[in-house]
Design an enzyme around this catalytic site. Structure first.
Site, mmCIF file in Angstrom:
data_model
loop_
_atom_site.group_PDB
_atom_site.id
_atom_site.type_symbol
_atom_site.label_atom_id
_atom_site.label_comp_id
_atom_site.label_asym_id
_atom_site.label_seq_id
_atom_site.Cartn_x
_atom_site.Cartn_y
_atom_site.Cartn_z
ATOM 1 N N GLY A 13 0.839 -1.197 0.000
ATOM 2 C CA GLY A 13 0.000 0.000 0.000
ATOM 3 C C GLY A 13 0.871 1.243 0.000
ATOM 4 C CD GLU A 115 -12.431 13.149 5.213
ATOM 5 O OE1 GLU A 115 -11.697 12.682 6.105
ATOM 6 O OE2 GLU A 115 -12.467 12.698 4.058
ATOM 7 N NE ARG A 290 -13.997 8.824 10.209
ATOM 8 C CZ ARG A 290 -13.108 8.509 9.323
ATOM 9 N NH1 ARG A 290 -12.347 7.468 9.513
ATOM 10 N NH2 ARG A 290 -12.979 9.213 8.241
ATOM 11 C CG HIS A 351 -12.885 3.015 8.447
ATOM 12 N ND1 HIS A 351 -12.959 2.734 7.107
ATOM 13 C CD2 HIS A 351 -12.289 4.240 8.545
ATOM 14 C CE1 HIS A 351 -12.436 3.736 6.417
ATOM 15 N NE2 HIS A 351 -12.008 4.639 7.259
HETATM 16 C C1 SIN Z 1 -13.593 8.561 4.488
HETATM 17 O O1 SIN Z 1 -13.492 8.963 3.336
HETATM 18 O O2 SIN Z 1 -14.573 8.778 5.204
HETATM 19 C C2 SIN Z 1 -12.484 7.745 5.046
HETATM 20 C C3 SIN Z 1 -11.311 8.587 5.286
HETATM 21 C C4 SIN Z 1 -10.551 8.090 6.464
HETATM 22 O O3 SIN Z 1 -10.888 7.050 7.033
HETATM 23 O O4 SIN Z 1 -9.622 8.788 6.871
#
Ligand code: SIN
Length: 537
Positions: A13, A115, A290, A351
Site C-alpha cells: 500500500g 471531514e 467519528r 474501519h
Molecule cells: C472517508 O473517506 O470517510 C475515510 C477517510 C478516512 O478514514 O480517513
C-alpha cells in the site's frame, strides 16, 4: 528457495511502496504482497490526506484537532512532526505525478475537503478516489525502479529472528532480538520461500476482517500485527478500533464506504422518518468525531430496532454531487440508489485499527532491523481515536523517516554477511481434508467480535469473547501443526491472534475513552488510564 535483498517490505500500500521507493536509493528491495499488488486498503481510501495548505489554516490548528480526536492519548511530539512534515510529503507525491483535485476558480490551488473533527478545510483529495490515484502512481514508479522487485500472491508467515536461529544453533546469543527477514508462502506454487534481508518492514495494513461488518478489503486480516507480535514486537492500544459511521447498507454491497466527505459537503444523518438526530448527541452534529457519530447511530438503531439510518445530501445540486463523488454516486446507482434524489441507507462498520506495533519516531519497533509503518503501526499519532484522513499522511511521513533511519543503521553493517537461515520445515504436516474448521472458526470470530467487542462493550461481553477466542486458538494451534499451511489458514491464525489482542487490551482498560466504550466504566479515568495499553510476549 532463498531470496536475499537489502530490504524486505511486507505489504504494497501507500506505506510499503513509499518506503520501497525511498529505500531503493540505497539498496535492493523485495516487496511481498499476498494478493495482486494494488489490492490493499490504500486503493479503497476515498477521503484523502489531511494537511495544512489553506492560508486560514495552521499547523497548530491541525495539531489541536488531532489531539482532541485522540482523547488524551496522542503523543504530542509525534503529532507535531507528522503535521509539520505533511505538506512536503504531499508535494513529493505531486512531483511524482499524483493528480489531486484543484479548485475550479483557481487551477493552481488544491481543492481542500472537510471531514469530521477538522476545524478547517484541509483534506487533499482526488475527487472520491484518492487512494486509488496515489496507489496507481506509486506502483508505476516502483515498477520502473530496477532496485525494486514486487512478489504478488506471496504471504508472509513468520519473521526470521535471532532467537529462532539461536534455537537451531545458527547464531550466537548476544545483544537484543534481531529480525533477518521472513518465511513467505508462494500462494500459487504452495512453496515456502526464505526471504533474507538486513531490514524488514511490516506495512501490511489493518485488520477490519476481524469484524463481521467492515469497510476494509478482504486482505485486511491483521497479518503484520500478528507476525510482529509472535516474534516479540510490542503491540499497543489494540482496543481502539475505529468504526466508520457510514458504510452502505445493502445486502449485495460488500464493504462499501460512504466517505465522511459527504457529510463534510453538507450530508446529514436522518432516521427512517426523515428526522435528524445528531444534534441530540454533540454540538458538532453530523461532523462530530467519528467515535461519537458511530456510537450515536448505534444507539439510534438499538432504540428503534431499525437496520440502518440514512445519509442525505440530496438537497445539494446534483451536478456538484456527481462531480465531487463520482465513485460513490456510480456505486450507489448500481444498487438502485440515486443519491442526488434520495438518502443513502448506511450503518457503521469496522474501519481502522488505531493500535498496532509500537514504534518510535522513525517507525522502528523494539526488534533490531524491524520497522512497522502505516496502519500496522502504533506511532502515537492517533491516540484513542484517529482524526479522519490522518492515516495516509502518517503512512507517507513514517515511510520516509523509516527509510532514512534504516539506511543510516544499515550503513555500518553492509560488510557483515546475513546469517544462514534454515529452510522451512513442514514436519509431518499433510494436506487438510477439513477446511470447514478454518471457515467455521473464521465466521465465529467475526461474529462474536462484532457482537461482544464492537462499538459498545461490557465486562460480560468481553469475558464471553475471551472464553471463545481461547477455545478457537487451541483448535487453530493443533490444526496449524498438523496440516500444510494455506493462505486461508494463515489468515485465520492472524485474525484469531489480533482478536485476542483486541479482547485483552479492551479488558485491561477500565474506563471509556475515544473508541473504547465500556458500559461498566462509562467515564474517563485520567488518573490511571491516560496511558497506552502495551502487550508483548
Ligand atoms: C472517508 O473517506 O470517510 C475515510 C477517510 C478516512 O478514514 O480517513
Amino acid at each position: 528457495m532463498e531470496i536475499i535483498s537489502d530490504y524486505l517490505v511486507i505489504g504494497s500500500g501507500i506505506a510499503g511502496l513509499s518506503f520501497a521507493l525511498e529505500a531503493a536509493k540505497m539498496g535492493t528491495v523485495a516487496v511481498v504482497t499476498k494478493k495482486e499488488k494494488a489490492e490493499g486498503s490504500t486503493n479503497y481510501a476515498q477521503g484523502g490526506i489531511a494537511s495544512v495548505f489553506d492560508q486560514e489554516d495552521s499547523f497548530d490548528l491541525h495539531i489541536e484537532d488531532t489531539l482532541k480526536s485522540g482523547d488524551g492519548l496522542c503523543h504530542e511530539d509525534i503529532v507535531r512532526l507528522v503535521v509539520e512534515e505533511g505538506p512536503e510529503r504531499i508535494r513529493e507525491l505531486i512531483n511524482m505525478g499524483v493528480s489531486f483535485s484543484h479548485q475550479e476558480d483557481d487551477g493552481d490551488a488544491l481543492d481542500l475537503g472537510r471531514e469530521g473533527g477538522h476545524s478547517k478545510r484541509r483534506i487533499v483529495h482526488t475527487k472520491d478516489r484518492t487512494g486509488r490515484e496515489v496507489e496507481r502512481i506509486l506502483l508505476d514508479r516502483a515498477e520502473e525502479n530496477r532496485n525494486i522487485r514486487i512478489y504478488e500472491n506471496h504471504m508472509a508467515i513468520d519473521l526470521i529472528t535471532k532467537s529462532k536461529l539461536i534455537r537451531r544453533g545458527i547464531v550466537a546469543s548476544e545483544t537484543s532480538e534481531t529480525c533477518w527477514g521472513a518465511y513467505v508462502l508462494d500462494v500459487e506454487q504452495g512453496e515456502i520461500i526464505t526471504f533474507l534481508a538486513r531490514v524488514t518492514v511490516l506495512s501490511s495494513g489493518g485488520a477490519g476482517k476481524v469484524y463481521r461488518y467492515t469497510s476494509n478489503p478482504d486482505i485486511a486480516t491483521g497479518d503484520g500485527v500478528a507476525i510482529g507480535y509472535r516474534a516479540g514486537a510490542k503491540v499497543a492500544n489494540m482496543e481502539f478500533v475505529q468504526f466508520h459511521p457510514t458504510c452502505l447498507y445493502h445486502p449485495m454491497a460488500k464493504s462499501f464506504l460512504i466517505s465522511e466527505a459527504v457529510r463534510g459537503e453538507g450530508g446529514v444523518l436522518i432516521d427512517r422518518h426523515g428526522n435528524r438526530f445528531m444534534e441530540k448527541y454533540h454540538p458538532l452534529k453530523d461532523l462530530a468525531f467519528r467515535d461519537i457519530v458511530a456510537r450515536s447511530i448505534d444507539m439510534e438503531l438499538k432504540k428503534s430496532g431499525d437496520e440502518c439510518v440514512y445519509l442525505d445530501i440530496s438537497h445539494r445540486d446534483p451536478e456538484f454531487i456527481t462531480d465531487r463523488f463520482p465513485h460513490i454516486y456510480e456505486t450507489c446507482l448500481k444498487f438502485q440508489i440515486d443519491m442526488t434524489r434520495e438518502p443513502i441507507p448506511v450503518v457503521p462498520a469496522a474501519h481502522y485499527m488505531c493500535g498496532g506495533l509500537l514504534t518510535d519516531e522513525n517507525g522502528k519497533t523494539n526488534l533490531r532491523n524491524l520497522y512497522a509503518i502505516g496502519e500496522v503501526a502504533c506511532t502515537g499519532l492517533h491516540g484513542a481515536n484517529r482524526l479522519a484522513s490522518n492515516s495516509l499522511l502518517e503512512a507517507l511521513v513514517f515511510a520516509r523517516r523509516a527509510a532514512l533511519r534504516s539506511a543510516a543503521e544499515m550503513e555500518g553493517s553492509l560488510d557483515q554477511a546475513l546469517p544462514k537461515a534454515p529452510q522451512w520445515d513442514p514436519g509431518s504436516a499433510t494436506d487438510s481434508e477439513e477446511m470447514v474448521v478454518v471457515s467455521h472458526n473464521w465466521d465465529e470470530i467475526r461474529s462474536f467480535m462484532w457482537n461482544y467487542v464492537g462499538i459498545v462493550r461490557t465486562n460480560k461481553r468481553l469475558a464471553r469473547a475471551k472464553t471463545r477466542i481461547g477455545i478457537i486458538q487451541a483448535e487453530i494451534k493443533e490444526y496449524y501443526w498438523d496440516f500444510l499451511v494455506t493462505l486461508d489458514l494463515l489468515e485465520l491464525r492472524n485474525i484469531a491472534l489480533v482478536a485476542e489482542l483486541i479482547i485483552t487490551s479492551a479488558s485491561l482498560r477500565k474506563e471509556s475513552r475515544g473508541l473504547h466504550f465500556n458500559l461498566d466504566y462509562p467515564s474517563q479515568d485520567n488518573v490511571h488510564w491516560r496511558q497506552d495499553t502495551v502487550l508483548w510476549i
